[in-house]
Design an enzyme around this catalytic site. Sequence first.
Site, PDB file in Angstrom:
ATOM      1  CG  ASP A 108       4.350   4.529  -5.175  1.00  0.00           C
ATOM      2  OD1 ASP A 108       5.414   4.948  -5.678  1.00  0.00           O
ATOM      3  OD2 ASP A 108       4.147   4.448  -3.945  1.00  0.00           O
TER       4      ASP A 108
HETATM    5  N1  URA Z   1       4.130   8.589  -1.238  1.00  0.00           N
HETATM    6  C1  URA Z   1       4.094   7.276  -1.566  1.00  0.00           C
HETATM    7  O1  URA Z   1       4.467   6.429  -0.778  1.00  0.00           O
HETATM    8  N2  URA Z   1       3.614   6.931  -2.769  1.00  0.00           N
HETATM    9  C2  URA Z   1       3.142   7.811  -3.668  1.00  0.00           C
HETATM   10  O2  URA Z   1       2.700   7.428  -4.758  1.00  0.00           O
HETATM   11  C3  URA Z   1       3.178   9.178  -3.319  1.00  0.00           C
HETATM   12  C4  URA Z   1       3.678   9.535  -2.098  1.00  0.00           C
END
Ligand code: URA
Length: 247
Positions: A108
């Site tokens: 993310d």
């Molecule tokens: N899980 C998440 O919620 N976000 C990420 O960026 C990676 C794994």
Amino acid sequence: MSSRPQRLQKILAQAGYGSRRACEQIILQGRVRVNGQVVTQLGARADPHTDVVEVDGKQIQTPAKHTYILLHKPAGVVTTRYDVHARRTVMDLLHGVTTPVFPVGRLDADTTGLLLLTDDGDLAYRLVHPRYGVPKTYLVEVRGEIGEESIHRLRQGVLLEDGMTAPAQVQKIRYLAPHQTTLLRFTIHEGRKRQVKRMCRAVGHPVVRLHRERLGPLTLGKLPTGAWRYLTEEEVAALRRAVGLPH
Ligand code: URA
């Protein structure tokens, strides 16, 4: 494609003819030809991409050369090759990289840490496919003081909108009293969208910070935030082993 000449035993080993020691024996036994000439010298070199190398009269298959890049992703950049909203992407951080690599899986925008980019589609597919179960380890800071019961639920697997997650390994590191948050180390073997955040929210502890510290055998080491480096040959070999590909 042309590349640098390499020792014959290394070329044979990369093509799957056994250990370098075993490949030296194959050379000494006179079973190897380079461009039609038998070569029995152990120091001999060839270019695996332009010379014709044969063992017992059969041309060897050389693996295609791929690019593997490890990036320490900072917060605030998106994991995509192009962003329609013109936000900063991880590609903008790869100064000097001319090969068309793509990110393996997704972090993310606010997640930091280890991101692999490559042009090796086979390897990338296996690294993200749950069938291969490659572990991804995160340092996770969640809101509140998480109790044993919630940790137990996370370990067992949590029911999300897209079904039950596989069991996760979860270790409580410590409660950060001034922030009223808990630091966890979390390992999952799948890669669903926003999986860690959704799992933690499902047990009542939303994620405040998320950092990926490991992907299979890969770690960031001392790579500073925002920097990238090429993987070493050993790291590529370890990754390929981790997903059952020959190296
Ligand atoms: N899980 C998440 O919620 N976000 C990420 O960026 C990676 C794994």
